[in-house]
Motif scaffolding. Structure first.
Motif, PDB file in Angstrom:
ATOM      1  N   LYS A  77       0.825  -1.210   0.000  1.00  0.00           N
ATOM      2  CA  LYS A  77       0.000   0.000   0.000  1.00  0.00           C
ATOM      3  C   LYS A  77       0.861   1.262   0.000  1.00  0.00           C
ATOM      4  CE  LYS A  77      -4.005   2.116   0.327  1.00  0.00           C
ATOM      5  NZ  LYS A  77      -5.053   1.994  -0.706  1.00  0.00           N
ATOM      6  N   VAL A  78       1.969   1.243   0.742  1.00  0.00           N
ATOM      7  CA  VAL A  78       2.801   2.455   0.848  1.00  0.00           C
ATOM      8  C   VAL A  78       3.964   2.441  -0.141  1.00  0.00           C
ATOM      9  CG1 VAL A  78       2.191   2.871   3.244  1.00  0.00           C
ATOM     10  CG2 VAL A  78       4.195   1.468   2.729  1.00  0.00           C
ATOM     11  N   GLY A  79       4.039   1.382  -0.968  1.00  0.00           N
ATOM     12  CA  GLY A  79       5.044   1.360  -2.025  1.00  0.00           C
ATOM     13  C   GLY A  79       6.395   0.830  -1.627  1.00  0.00           C
ATOM     14  N   ILE A  80       6.452   0.057  -0.530  1.00  0.00           N
ATOM     15  CA  ILE A  80       7.704  -0.589  -0.151  1.00  0.00           C
ATOM     16  C   ILE A  80       7.801  -1.913  -0.903  1.00  0.00           C
ATOM     17  CG2 ILE A  80       9.047  -1.578   1.737  1.00  0.00           C
ATOM     18  CD1 ILE A  80       7.564   0.232   3.647  1.00  0.00           C
ATOM     19  N   LYS A 101       8.339  -6.885   9.040  1.00  0.00           N
ATOM     20  CA  LYS A 101       7.441  -6.067   9.844  1.00  0.00           C
ATOM     21  C   LYS A 101       8.175  -4.825  10.382  1.00  0.00           C
ATOM     22  CE  LYS A 101       5.651  -6.633  14.548  1.00  0.00           C
ATOM     23  NZ  LYS A 101       5.356  -7.668  15.562  1.00  0.00           N
ATOM     24  N   ASP A 102       9.421  -5.005  10.803  1.00  0.00           N
ATOM     25  CA  ASP A 102      10.195  -3.888  11.343  1.00  0.00           C
ATOM     26  C   ASP A 102      10.361  -2.785  10.313  1.00  0.00           C
ATOM     27  OD1 ASP A 102      10.452  -5.292  13.659  1.00  0.00           O
ATOM     28  OD2 ASP A 102      12.476  -6.022  13.241  1.00  0.00           O
ATOM     29  N   ARG A 103      10.592  -3.153   9.070  1.00  0.00           N
ATOM     30  CA  ARG A 103      10.804  -2.165   8.019  1.00  0.00           C
ATOM     31  C   ARG A 103       9.539  -1.340   7.795  1.00  0.00           C
ATOM     32  NH1 ARG A 103      12.179  -3.220   1.677  1.00  0.00           N
ATOM     33  NH2 ARG A 103      12.812  -1.111   1.155  1.00  0.00           N
ATOM     34  N   VAL A 104       8.373  -1.996   7.822  1.00  0.00           N
ATOM     35  CA  VAL A 104       7.101  -1.291   7.625  1.00  0.00           C
ATOM     36  C   VAL A 104       6.839  -0.339   8.787  1.00  0.00           C
ATOM     37  CG1 VAL A 104       4.608  -1.551   7.356  1.00  0.00           C
ATOM     38  CG2 VAL A 104       6.145  -3.179   6.251  1.00  0.00           C
ATOM     39  N   ILE A 105       7.040  -0.823  10.017  1.00  0.00           N
ATOM     40  CA  ILE A 105       6.819   0.021  11.198  1.00  0.00           C
ATOM     41  C   ILE A 105       7.725   1.245  11.154  1.00  0.00           C
ATOM     42  CG2 ILE A 105       7.075   0.143  13.711  1.00  0.00           C
ATOM     43  CD1 ILE A 105       6.139  -2.769  13.835  1.00  0.00           C
TER      44      ILE A 105
END
Length: 396
Positions: free
Chosen positions: A91-94, A125-129
């Motif tokens: 969703k955020v383009g990562i 998960k850490d990267r998204v947070i």
């Protein structure tokens, strides 16, 4: 100065810049915007917004949170319990997964040899947070009840750890539906900011019409605005939709048009509003009821001259005046009794209740659009005001 068009004033599908109405939370006499702002300031807390369908829960989030900072996903976006962070990353383009290469040089005298190593990675998960925190983003998980049950439990577990690390998230769901994964989760106890959105009353809905038509320099009386509010069935989205339909029928964008809204075009505008609503198959399924396996059902003659069975009677009873979003078994029986001509053909409550249980079982097995009501504790809750409006004014 360019003339303001009706489509810019009445916006049923997006943020209503000119007709936004701020409402006060009856629990504490503070407006919902202030409550949400406060909730988002509490570090380590998850915000849960619960309210009936089409009540403006998402619009409230858009009012409080800058659109560039808001990341919205739907409960229906999840097909399994282990794709939560993957969906957020997309969703955020990562990049969710891919390959990267590292090149190493080894020197041996005059000889230099480059070795290339390729490895795969999967977004953690850490990267998204970290991405959400660095960019000051807020997750809005809308229609949480549409996520599979196992996904709801998993998401609740994941959010428990994420909010502890100052990840900001808002869960939006319906009352009378499965939000137990959030509100009854022992691990989240004491770490929830709970906001219950009450249904709009007619006076609040009326202000949308009065405020909007004033912006268009069009006259509308309190009585006409109140009639529209009654038919809007507690939904600001539906109120916006009807007002836009009325503006179109009256050709209010034409400066030569008479600048007044009266009762003359209301029914036409109600019917016009239903043209894009897709509930015909839903109503057909409810009227048909369960498979009879070749057995005929008892028919009852009603005042319109039709002869219909118990399932048809229930559907017609729901559509009767006054339009109500929640009907008790006694109220449904009274409406059915008023429909049937012969006094000796009146249905007993047991037969009506059994039919409602059957209908609930049918819609439970269907797609999301069929989830228009819930029979619970002897009350039929209408979950989708657009469905009831179509039942009253649509062609079916």
């Amino acid at each position: 100065m360019r003339k303001l068009l009706a489509e810019k004033v009445f916006k049923p599908g997006s943020f209503p810049e000119y007709t936004y109405i701020s409402r006060v939370s009856p629990e504490i006499n503070v407006n919902y915007e202030t409550r949400l702002k406060q909730a988002l300031k509490i570090s380590g807390f998850l915000t849960s917004i619960v309210g009936p369908s089409k009540m403006g829960k998402t619009v409230l989030c858009e009012k409080v949170i800058d659109l560039k900072d808001l990341v919205e996903i739907q409960g229906g976006d999840f097909s399994s319990s282990n794709d939560f962070w993957k969906v957020l990353a997309q969703k955020v383009g990562i990049s969710v997964e891919g390959e990267y290469s590292e090149t190493h040089s080894n020197s041996n005298g005059k000889l230099t040899k480059k070795l290339s190593e390729t490895q795969r990675y999967i977004t953690s998960k850490d990267r998204v947070i970290d991405y959400f925190k660095e960019n000051e983003l807020v997750l809005v998980l809308d229609d949480f009840h549409y996520a599979p049950e196992n996904a709801q439990v998993y998401i609740a577990q994941q959010l428990k750890d994420a909010i502890r690390r100052e990840f900001k998230a808002i869960i939006v769901s319906l009352p009378h539906r499965a939000d137990d994964a959030i509100r009854k989760n022992a691990d989240l106890s004491g770490r929830l900011s709970l906001i219950n959105i009450e249904p709009w009353n007619e006076e609040e809905l009326k202000q949308i019409a009065i405020k909007g038509f004033k912006k268009l320099e069009v006259e509308i009386s309190d009585e006409v605005a109140l009639n529209i509010a009654k038919e809007s069935l507690t939904s600001p989205q539906l109120m916006q939709y009807i007002c836009l339909s009325l503006s179109t029928i009256l050709d209010l964008d034409n400066e030569c048009t008479r600048r007044i809204v009266d009762f003359s075009k209301l029914e036409e505008s109600y019917k016009f509003t239903t043209l894009n609503f897709e509930y015909k198959d839903v109503i057909k399924t409810l009227k048909e009821g369960p498979n009879t396996r070749g057995k005929g059902r008892r028919l009852y003659k009603i005042k319109t001259g039709e002869s219909i069975d118990v399932y048809g009677l229930i559907v017609k009873a729901i559509a009767e005046n006054p339009p109500i979003m929640g009907l008790s078994l006694d109220e449904i029986k009274k409406r059915i009794d008023d429909l049937i001509i012969s006094s000796i053909d009146k249905l007993d409550k047991r037969k009506i209740k059994d039919a409602l249980i059957q209908l609930q079982s049918i819609v439970n097995e269907k797609e999301a659009i069929y989830q228009v009501f819930e029979w619970k504790d002897n009350i039929l809750y209408i979950l989708d005001p657009l469905f009831l409006f179509y039942l009253r004014w649509g062609s079916h």
